[in-house]
Scaffold this motif. Structure first.
Motif, PDB file in Angstrom:
ATOM      1  N   GLY A 134     -38.598  24.967  17.512  1.00  0.00           N
ATOM      2  CA  GLY A 134     -38.921  23.563  17.342  1.00  0.00           C
ATOM      3  C   GLY A 134     -39.793  23.341  16.123  1.00  0.00           C
ATOM      4  N   ALA A 135     -39.950  22.083  15.760  1.00  0.00           N
ATOM      5  CA  ALA A 135     -40.822  21.703  14.643  1.00  0.00           C
ATOM      6  C   ALA A 135     -41.233  20.252  14.857  1.00  0.00           C
ATOM      7  CB  ALA A 135     -40.092  21.849  13.311  1.00  0.00           C
ATOM      8  N   PHE A 149     -32.645  23.964  22.395  1.00  0.00           N
ATOM      9  CA  PHE A 149     -32.658  24.294  23.822  1.00  0.00           C
ATOM     10  C   PHE A 149     -31.675  25.410  24.167  1.00  0.00           C
ATOM     11  CE2 PHE A 149     -34.082  19.715  24.060  1.00  0.00           C
ATOM     12  CZ  PHE A 149     -35.393  20.010  24.410  1.00  0.00           C
ATOM     13  N   GLY A 150     -31.392  26.286  23.218  1.00  0.00           N
ATOM     14  CA  GLY A 150     -30.513  27.423  23.498  1.00  0.00           C
ATOM     15  C   GLY A 150     -29.070  27.108  23.164  1.00  0.00           C
ATOM     16  N   PRO A 151     -28.223  28.158  23.185  1.00  0.00           N
ATOM     17  CA  PRO A 151     -26.811  27.992  22.818  1.00  0.00           C
ATOM     18  C   PRO A 151     -26.109  27.011  23.757  1.00  0.00           C
ATOM     19  CG  PRO A 151     -27.376  30.313  23.145  1.00  0.00           C
ATOM     20  CD  PRO A 151     -28.550  29.516  23.603  1.00  0.00           C
ATOM     21  N   HIS A 156     -26.814  26.819  17.685  1.00  0.00           N
ATOM     22  CA  HIS A 156     -27.976  26.379  16.906  1.00  0.00           C
ATOM     23  C   HIS A 156     -28.207  24.867  16.968  1.00  0.00           C
ATOM     24  CE1 HIS A 156     -24.445  26.318  14.164  1.00  0.00           C
ATOM     25  NE2 HIS A 156     -24.933  25.132  13.891  1.00  0.00           N
ATOM     26  N   ASP A 157     -27.799  24.228  18.059  1.00  0.00           N
ATOM     27  CA  ASP A 157     -27.965  22.766  18.154  1.00  0.00           C
ATOM     28  C   ASP A 157     -29.444  22.376  18.104  1.00  0.00           C
ATOM     29  OD1 ASP A 157     -25.071  22.210  19.100  1.00  0.00           O
ATOM     30  OD2 ASP A 157     -25.805  23.618  20.597  1.00  0.00           O
ATOM     31  N   TRP A 190     -24.728  25.665  28.385  1.00  0.00           N
ATOM     32  CA  TRP A 190     -24.758  24.260  27.947  1.00  0.00           C
ATOM     33  C   TRP A 190     -25.542  23.376  28.935  1.00  0.00           C
ATOM     34  CZ3 TRP A 190     -20.042  22.139  24.809  1.00  0.00           C
ATOM     35  CH2 TRP A 190     -20.341  20.874  24.287  1.00  0.00           C
ATOM     36  N   PRO A 191     -25.299  23.508  30.277  1.00  0.00           N
ATOM     37  CA  PRO A 191     -26.072  22.653  31.206  1.00  0.00           C
ATOM     38  C   PRO A 191     -27.588  22.807  31.021  1.00  0.00           C
ATOM     39  CG  PRO A 191     -24.250  23.688  32.371  1.00  0.00           C
ATOM     40  CD  PRO A 191     -24.306  24.336  31.006  1.00  0.00           C
ATOM     41  N   ALA A 192     -28.062  24.010  30.729  1.00  0.00           N
ATOM     42  CA  ALA A 192     -29.509  24.209  30.554  1.00  0.00           C
ATOM     43  C   ALA A 192     -30.028  23.433  29.350  1.00  0.00           C
ATOM     44  CB  ALA A 192     -29.810  25.700  30.396  1.00  0.00           C
ATOM     45  N   ALA A 193     -29.204  23.318  28.309  1.00  0.00           N
ATOM     46  CA  ALA A 193     -29.624  22.542  27.134  1.00  0.00           C
ATOM     47  C   ALA A 193     -29.748  21.059  27.494  1.00  0.00           C
ATOM     48  CB  ALA A 193     -28.625  22.749  25.995  1.00  0.00           C
TER      49      ALA A 193
END
Ligand code: ZN
Length: 262
Positions: A134-135, A149-151, A156-157, A190-193
């Motif tokens: 993050g930044a 939030f991960g792949p 790299h979203d 994806w759901p975790a993101a």
């Protein structure tokens, strides 16, 4: 040509008919942040001119991910800071040329030679401000958080959270008006993101394609992606064939691609 929608005070979405693309603009007190740049130099230039109709402030760019329709218009904004995830930079280095050839050919084959020529002529601008987890950016009286939030849709979203506006640009982690795209995706995580996006508690969610949505839409898409992930697991374990899984998927046409993803 695009059209602006003001999703919140100083948080704008520019909507395009082409690919139903949505790019963004966050206006602070001293600078502004452009979220994604469109798919070719022409789209980038149109967007840059449109930003200038909104604000004269100096700009920075953030790329939500490396796919051409989000990242190929950056030249129109250079020179400026270009933020992206570290692997977005790596992916543009690795696949930029292939993406350019693939999409130039695809447009020409569809009889849209002009767009194909514009894609073929793109001069890629690589991100130079690289993010891992993050930044935080200070636009002058307004802070913007870039989060990974991960792949998920890619490896790299980045999402762009504007806490004081209750808004988050989700890139292609959220798709409105079309199914999520699995070509470079990681369906299992994806759901975790999307949990990461929901945890931001932002009532306004701005997808990379389609119209602004709310948290309920994200929750519903998350539930569908959980089902896709389960079906992918069963296919990987050999307990279900792809043919058996397709009709059970909420996105039947995308399922084969999803099952072949990581
Ligand atoms: Zn994408």
């Amino acid at each position: 040509m695009g059209r602006w929608i003001e999703a919140a005070d100083g948080v704008l979405v520019r909507r395009y008919q082409e690919l139903d693309l949505s790019v963004g603009l966050v206006v602070g007190g001293e600078s502004c942040l452009v979220v994604d740049t469109g798919g070719d130099a022409g789209q980038g230039a149109e967007l840059a001119a449109a930003v200038r109709e909104v604000t004269p402030l100096p700009w920075q760019v953030v790329l939500t991910h490396s796919h051409f329709d989000h990242s190929f218009g950056t030249e129109a904004f250079a020179p400026c800071a270009v933020w992206a995830h570290r692997r977005c930079h790596a992916d543009l280095v690795a696949t930029g040329e292939q993406q350019r050839e693939k999409w130039a050919r695809s447009y020409r084959e569809r009889g849209e030679g002009e767009v194909g020529d514009r894609v073929a002529a793109v001069r890629l601008v690589l991100p130079d401000h690289l993010v891992d987890d993050g930044a935080e950016l200070d636009l002058g009286g307004r802070r913007v958080h870039l989060r990974h939030f991960g792949p998920a849709h890619s490896d790299h979203d980045l999402v762009v959270h504007v806490p004081d506006a209750g808004a988050v640009f989700a890139g292609d982690l959220v798709e409105h008006g079309a199914p999520p795209q699995f070509g470079d995706a990681f369906p299992q995580s994806w759901p975790a993101a999307l949990d990461g996006i929901l945890a931001l508690d932002a009532p306004i969610v701005l997808p990379g394609h389609g119209d602004p949505v709310g948290r309920d839409f994200v929750r519903d898409q998350r539930a569908e992606l959980v089902l896709v992930a389960e079906l992918c697991r069963e296919v990987a374990a050999g307990s279900l064939s792809v043919e058996q899984a397709v009709p059970r998927s909420p996105y039947p046409e995308e399922f084969t691609v999803a099952a072949l993803a990581r």
